[in-house]
Structures are given as C-alpha cells and as structure tokens.
Design a protein around this motif. Structure first.
Motif, PDB file in Angstrom:
ATOM      1  N   GLU A  37       0.804  -1.224   0.000  1.00  0.00           N
ATOM      2  CA  GLU A  37       0.000   0.000   0.000  1.00  0.00           C
ATOM      3  C   GLU A  37       0.840   1.277   0.000  1.00  0.00           C
ATOM      4  O   GLU A  37       0.321   2.367  -0.289  1.00  0.00           O
ATOM      5  N   ASP A  96      -0.555  -7.599   5.220  1.00  0.00           N
ATOM      6  CA  ASP A  96      -1.707  -6.721   5.437  1.00  0.00           C
ATOM      7  C   ASP A  96      -1.421  -5.668   6.505  1.00  0.00           C
ATOM      8  O   ASP A  96      -0.856  -5.962   7.558  1.00  0.00           O
ATOM      9  N   VAL A  97      -1.867  -4.436   6.211  1.00  0.00           N
ATOM     10  CA  VAL A  97      -1.654  -3.315   7.129  1.00  0.00           C
ATOM     11  C   VAL A  97      -2.972  -2.578   7.344  1.00  0.00           C
ATOM     12  O   VAL A  97      -3.940  -2.777   6.612  1.00  0.00           O
ATOM     13  N   LYS A  98      -3.003  -1.742   8.368  1.00  0.00           N
ATOM     14  CA  LYS A  98      -4.177  -0.889   8.582  1.00  0.00           C
ATOM     15  C   LYS A  98      -3.725   0.482   9.069  1.00  0.00           C
ATOM     16  O   LYS A  98      -2.679   0.633   9.708  1.00  0.00           O
ATOM     17  N   LEU A  99      -4.528   1.479   8.748  1.00  0.00           N
ATOM     18  CA  LEU A  99      -4.274   2.864   9.135  1.00  0.00           C
ATOM     19  C   LEU A  99      -5.037   3.155  10.419  1.00  0.00           C
ATOM     20  O   LEU A  99      -6.236   2.906  10.511  1.00  0.00           O
ATOM     21  N   HIS A 141      -4.975   8.778  11.351  1.00  0.00           N
ATOM     22  CA  HIS A 141      -4.868   8.934   9.899  1.00  0.00           C
ATOM     23  C   HIS A 141      -3.429   9.109   9.411  1.00  0.00           C
ATOM     24  O   HIS A 141      -3.196   9.571   8.293  1.00  0.00           O
ATOM     25  N   VAL A 188       0.575   3.674  10.414  1.00  0.00           N
ATOM     26  CA  VAL A 188       0.239   2.437   9.709  1.00  0.00           C
ATOM     27  C   VAL A 188       0.865   1.275  10.473  1.00  0.00           C
ATOM     28  O   VAL A 188       2.058   1.319  10.802  1.00  0.00           O
ATOM     29  N   THR A 241       0.959  -3.265  11.151  1.00  0.00           N
ATOM     30  CA  THR A 241       0.641  -4.577  10.598  1.00  0.00           C
ATOM     31  C   THR A 241      -0.651  -5.070  11.238  1.00  0.00           C
ATOM     32  O   THR A 241      -0.869  -4.912  12.440  1.00  0.00           O
ATOM     33  N   LYS A 242      -1.515  -5.678  10.455  1.00  0.00           N
ATOM     34  CA  LYS A 242      -2.792  -6.167  10.982  1.00  0.00           C
ATOM     35  C   LYS A 242      -2.588  -7.267  12.009  1.00  0.00           C
ATOM     36  O   LYS A 242      -3.349  -7.380  12.976  1.00  0.00           O
TER      37      LYS A 242
END
Length: 271
Positions: free
Chosen positions: A170, A216-219, A223, A226, A228-229
């Motif tokens: 991403e 997979d990552v998430k913000l 905002h 970032v 790692t999930k």
C-alpha cells in the motif's frame, strides 16, 4: 505521469539535502537507547535541523490544515510499518525502531530512514532488519538508465519472499526534488522489465517495508500511523537515489555504510 529530470545544478542541491538528511540520522544514533521517548528524539532532531543545519523539517505540518503531521520526524516502533508519530512512551530493551527524516535545504528535499535496535533484540528481529536492508541495497543496484521501475520492485520482492517475509504494497517509494512526493511511484514488488524506463536525472526514493508476518496493514485513527494487521514486526530502510548516466548515486548514503555495490553483489549471489 510527469517526472522531473533534474539539471546538474538541481542535482547538486539534492546532494546537499541528502547529505544533511544522512547526517541527521548519524547524529541521533547515540540518543536511541532504552528509556528515551520518541518525543525526545523528535525534539533533538528538530533542534539539530533548525538550529545547526539550517534545514526545514519537511514532515512538520505536512498534509495540510485538516490533518497536518504534528512532528519533525517519523518514529515507527515494532509493528508500526510507517508514519509513526513520536510520543512520550519510552523505548524499551528489545524494541526495533525506524526513524524516517526528510530535510528541506534551499528548496530541495533529502529523504532517508534506517532501523535502530534498542539494546539486545530477538534473533528474528535482527534477521528481519538485515534482510530489509539487503532488499534496499538490491533495489538500488537495479537502478540504471534503460532499466525499468519494475526491476526494482521485482528484486526486492524476490529477496524478501525467499526469506519468507512479505512486502507491504500500500506504500511505496516516490519521486522527490523540490516537491516532497512526486512521480514516479516506486513499488517494492512487481515484475522485471515492466513499468517506466529510467533516465539519467531522475531522483526518487526506494524504501521497502518488509513484514515478519502477513503483508496486510491498517491505518490507525490518527490517519497517519500504519501498523501490521497481525501485530507482527515490520522493518524499513530508505535512501534517496539519483539515476546517473552510468548507474545510480545514493544521495543519502551514511558514513558507516559499506559500498552497496559490494553488498548487493554478495547478496545477489546467495539467491
């Protein structure tokens, strides 16, 4: 896609900015110890940039009035992939930390990051850091006029996955110059012989983010941050690169780094 080709005069300004960014990471290294907060590291870097170097911290206020980045450096600890915001939480023995700095000097940007180990870290963390740096060096080694952007991502992905790590997709490297983030986007995965053809005078960052677990990552809700999930470790190294008539020039090379050509050749021969 509009890519700026830098003139010799512009490249010289970028060399200066890159050298100052590298110097900033060298300066902060002795301060990165257990017990220090990332807010304190940010304060030290901010003072060094503004009072000693005469540079502007590019991240401070970046992003516009709605959600400006609030600090002068990014500090990404353990499972934070990138864009971590400095806090008052102390670093502890065994942590791994990425410090990402971007300075502006005479209107031009120098952007670089590296990993730091807090005391003795676990062997699996040590290995992740080593392979991530190797990914960066191999990506740099692929840079030359006539090569494709995809060549960079392909070799990075190949090396990471050969060691059972994953590549964050991403976020990517980017063109840089008077503008902090410009074209082209430099992916850290992909296929060789695809994408834009490199030309002398291009300048961009290569900054692979390599995960111990899944890619997979998430913000987060700020905002910016970032992660790692799966909350497994992530590591990153970054350099600003110029494409030359015969190959590449690393504009943010630090004094302690070995010749990346030699490092890259040794790594390549083990794959």
């Amino acid at each position: 896609m509009t890519v700026t080709i830098k003139t010799p005069q512009e490249l010289e300004k970028m060399r200066i900015a890159g050298r100052l960014a590298a110097e900033l990471l060298e300066m902060i290294e002795p301060h990165v110890v257990a017990g220090v907060t990332t807010n304190e590291l940010d304060r030290i870097c901010h003072e060094y940039m503004t009072q000693h170097q005469g540079t502007i911290p590019a991240t401070l206020g970046y992003g516009g009035p709605k959600n400006p980045f609030p600090k002068s450096i990014c500090t990404s600890v353990n499972h934070v992939v990138c864009h971590g915001i400095p806090t008052d939480k102390p670093l502890k023995e065994g942590d791994i930390l990425n410090i990402d700095v971007t300075v502006i000097k005479d209107g031009y940007h120098g952007d670089t990051s590296r990993m730091f180990k807090i005391g003795k870290v676990a062997p699996f963390a040590e290995r992740l850091i080593q392979i991530t740096q190797e990914c960066l060096y191999l990506g740099i080694k692929a840079v030359k006029p006539g090569a494709h952007l995809g060549d960079i991502g392909a070799i990075i992905q190949q090396h990471a996955e050969a060691h059972h790590y994953t590549v964050v997709r991403e976020y990517c490297g980017h063109g840089i110059g008077r503008v902090f983030h410009e074209d082209p986007q430099v992916l850290h995965f992909g296929k060789a012989n695809t994408g834009m053809i490199l030309k002398a005078g291009m300048t961009f960052t290569i900054e692979p983010m390599i995960n111990l677990g899944k890619r997979d990552v998430k913000l987060l809700g700020d905002h910016w941050t970032v992660v790692t999930k799966d909350h497994k470790l992530s590591a990153q190294f970054e350099h600003t690169i110029a494409v030359t008539e015969t190959g590449y020039e690393i504009l943010t090379l630090r004094s302690e780094e070995q010749k990346t050509e030699d490092r890259g050749r040794k790594i390549e021969n083990t794959n």
